[in-house]
Design a protein around this motif. Sequence first.
Motif, PDB file in Angstrom:
ATOM      1  N   LYS A  75      61.176  19.721  55.580  1.00 17.77           N
ATOM      2  CA  LYS A  75      61.081  18.411  56.390  1.00 17.77           C
ATOM      3  C   LYS A  75      59.683  18.073  56.781  1.00 17.77           C
ATOM      4  CE  LYS A  75      62.384  16.808  61.432  1.00 17.77           C
ATOM      5  NZ  LYS A  75      63.320  17.218  62.341  1.00 17.77           N
ATOM      6  N   ASP A  76      58.792  19.222  56.732  1.00 18.96           N
ATOM      7  CA  ASP A  76      57.419  19.010  56.977  1.00 18.96           C
ATOM      8  C   ASP A  76      56.643  19.095  55.810  1.00 18.96           C
ATOM      9  OD1 ASP A  76      57.754  19.177  59.810  1.00 18.96           O
ATOM     10  OD2 ASP A  76      57.608  21.373  59.839  1.00 18.96           O
ATOM     11  N   LEU A  77      57.174  18.956  54.483  1.00 16.25           N
ATOM     12  CA  LEU A  77      56.201  18.624  53.349  1.00 16.25           C
ATOM     13  C   LEU A  77      55.974  17.533  52.994  1.00 16.25           C
ATOM     14  CD1 LEU A  77      57.516  21.670  50.960  1.00 16.25           C
ATOM     15  CD2 LEU A  77      55.446  21.664  52.590  1.00 16.25           C
ATOM     16  N   PRO A  78      55.080  16.780  52.399  1.00 23.45           N
ATOM     17  CA  PRO A  78      54.968  15.670  51.964  1.00 23.45           C
ATOM     18  C   PRO A  78      55.744  15.153  50.877  1.00 23.45           C
ATOM     19  CG  PRO A  78      52.617  16.786  51.524  1.00 23.45           C
ATOM     20  CD  PRO A  78      53.716  17.492  52.340  1.00 23.45           C
ATOM     21  N   MET A  79      56.421  14.096  50.778  1.00 20.21           N
ATOM     22  CA  MET A  79      57.396  14.068  49.474  1.00 20.21           C
ATOM     23  C   MET A  79      56.312  13.848  48.214  1.00 20.21           C
ATOM     24  SD  MET A  79      60.264  13.681  50.002  1.00 20.21           S
ATOM     25  CE  MET A  79      60.749  13.073  48.414  1.00 20.21           C
ATOM     26  N   ASN A  80      55.086  13.529  48.193  1.00 16.51           N
ATOM     27  CA  ASN A  80      54.406  13.651  46.869  1.00 16.51           C
ATOM     28  C   ASN A  80      54.246  15.129  46.512  1.00 16.51           C
ATOM     29  OD1 ASN A  80      52.361  14.644  48.825  1.00 16.51           O
ATOM     30  ND2 ASN A  80      51.157  12.762  48.166  1.00 16.51           N
ATOM     31  N   SER A  81      54.488  16.188  47.136  1.00 10.00           N
ATOM     32  CA  SER A  81      54.491  17.737  46.736  1.00 10.00           C
ATOM     33  C   SER A  81      55.548  18.178  46.387  1.00 10.00           C
ATOM     34  CB  SER A  81      53.761  18.549  47.906  1.00 10.00           C
ATOM     35  OG  SER A  81      54.913  18.515  48.922  1.00 10.00           O
ATOM     36  N   ILE A  82      57.070  17.312  46.256  1.00  9.96           N
ATOM     37  CA  ILE A  82      58.151  18.006  46.143  1.00  9.96           C
ATOM     38  C   ILE A  82      58.782  17.710  44.818  1.00  9.96           C
ATOM     39  CG2 ILE A  82      60.546  18.238  46.906  1.00  9.96           C
ATOM     40  CD1 ILE A  82      59.453  17.833  49.874  1.00  9.96           C
ATOM     41  N   VAL A  83      59.364  18.458  44.098  1.00 13.36           N
ATOM     42  CA  VAL A  83      60.318  18.041  43.035  1.00 13.36           C
ATOM     43  C   VAL A  83      61.405  18.782  43.201  1.00 13.36           C
ATOM     44  CG1 VAL A  83      58.439  17.493  41.275  1.00 13.36           C
ATOM     45  CG2 VAL A  83      59.314  20.092  41.411  1.00 13.36           C
ATOM     46  N   VAL A  84      62.390  18.439  42.097  1.00 10.38           N
ATOM     47  CA  VAL A  84      63.758  18.859  42.260  1.00 10.38           C
ATOM     48  C   VAL A  84      64.231  19.766  40.940  1.00 10.38           C
ATOM     49  CG1 VAL A  84      64.534  17.571  44.253  1.00 10.38           C
ATOM     50  CG2 VAL A  84      65.045  16.702  41.702  1.00 10.38           C
ATOM     51  N   GLU A  85      64.945  20.856  41.300  1.00  6.89           N
ATOM     52  CA  GLU A  85      65.404  21.569  40.088  1.00  6.89           C
ATOM     53  C   GLU A  85      67.051  22.190  40.331  1.00  6.89           C
ATOM     54  OE1 GLU A  85      64.475  25.885  40.066  1.00  6.89           O
ATOM     55  OE2 GLU A  85      62.708  25.190  40.991  1.00  6.89           O
ATOM     56  N   ASN A 102      56.719  12.248  40.564  1.00  2.00           N
ATOM     57  CA  ASN A 102      55.854  13.700  40.630  1.00  2.00           C
ATOM     58  C   ASN A 102      56.111  14.629  39.500  1.00  2.00           C
ATOM     59  OD1 ASN A 102      55.324  12.706  43.352  1.00  2.00           O
ATOM     60  ND2 ASN A 102      56.705  14.171  44.313  1.00  2.00           N
ATOM     61  N   ALA A 103      57.260  14.703  39.001  1.00  4.61           N
ATOM     62  CA  ALA A 103      57.374  15.761  37.943  1.00  4.61           C
ATOM     63  C   ALA A 103      56.773  15.002  36.655  1.00  4.61           C
ATOM     64  CB  ALA A 103      58.983  16.007  37.600  1.00  4.61           C
ATOM     65  N   MET A 104      56.733  13.839  36.630  1.00 13.58           N
ATOM     66  CA  MET A 104      56.374  13.066  35.269  1.00 13.58           C
ATOM     67  C   MET A 104      54.877  13.060  35.235  1.00 13.58           C
ATOM     68  SD  MET A 104      58.703  11.797  33.627  1.00 13.58           S
ATOM     69  CE  MET A 104      57.828  10.464  32.597  1.00 13.58           C
TER      70      MET A 104
END
Length: 268
Positions: free
Chosen positions: A198-208, A254-256
Amino acid sequence: MAGVYDTHCHLNDNIYIENEISSREMVAEAKKSGVDIINNVGYDIKSSRVALVQAQKNKNVWALVGIHPTHAQFFTEEAYNTLEIIANADKVVGIGETGLDYSRGTDYKAQQIAGFIKQVKLAKKMDLPLMLHVRDVPGSTDAYEDTLSILKKEKYFSGVLHAFNESLEVAQKFIEKGILISVNGQITRDKNLKKVIKDLPMNSIVVESDAPYDTPKPYNKKTNAPKYLPLVVQSIANIKKMNRSDVAEITRDNAMRVFFSIDKKNLA
């Protein structure tokens, strides 16, 4: 929902052979659910070779090759030379999974550190991102601190911290260096992780998916597969109060940036 990028899975895991499901079938199922790019991650020499072969057989599957920290004591210098040869293949987009894992003890800490340093140097030499596996015993962050110390010494910070499940403070230390935080099925059931994300910026997140591990709810009694990854995207969307299509797009972008920022890599 389309366009989800699965940054970390193991189509090369033996459980899929036992279940008699091919990588081609899993990729097709994933595409139907909206997952259309998959990183297939090696954890030793054999699995790295398999990851590459599977990537070569499937258009939108890409390979990462590496030696897992808990396997480090089994490999000689020759293995790392072999790893470099494999890493030169066209469909390899990263080195890993590699890192430090003290969660099962530190008897082979020296071998883990030595193996990790070799792989950081290889990633730096080839201008490839790292897929970082970092784990520690509850209450300790020594593995994370040692990982950052090595990255700082080598001055190389291109990569993803996979299957993250630590504190906000730890996440921020990696984000400050430009390393992305990867979220898997744990986000669907872990309250502490939900608070961190919740507290992390979206530009720092990827999913797996981290398939075949950490299957998201409500399928957590089944063997995981990339097709379940949209449930992770939905969970992040709920936490962030965002549209899930936006979460899919942002995490994909972000991943790209990490895995396809190199000119010689081409999705076509």
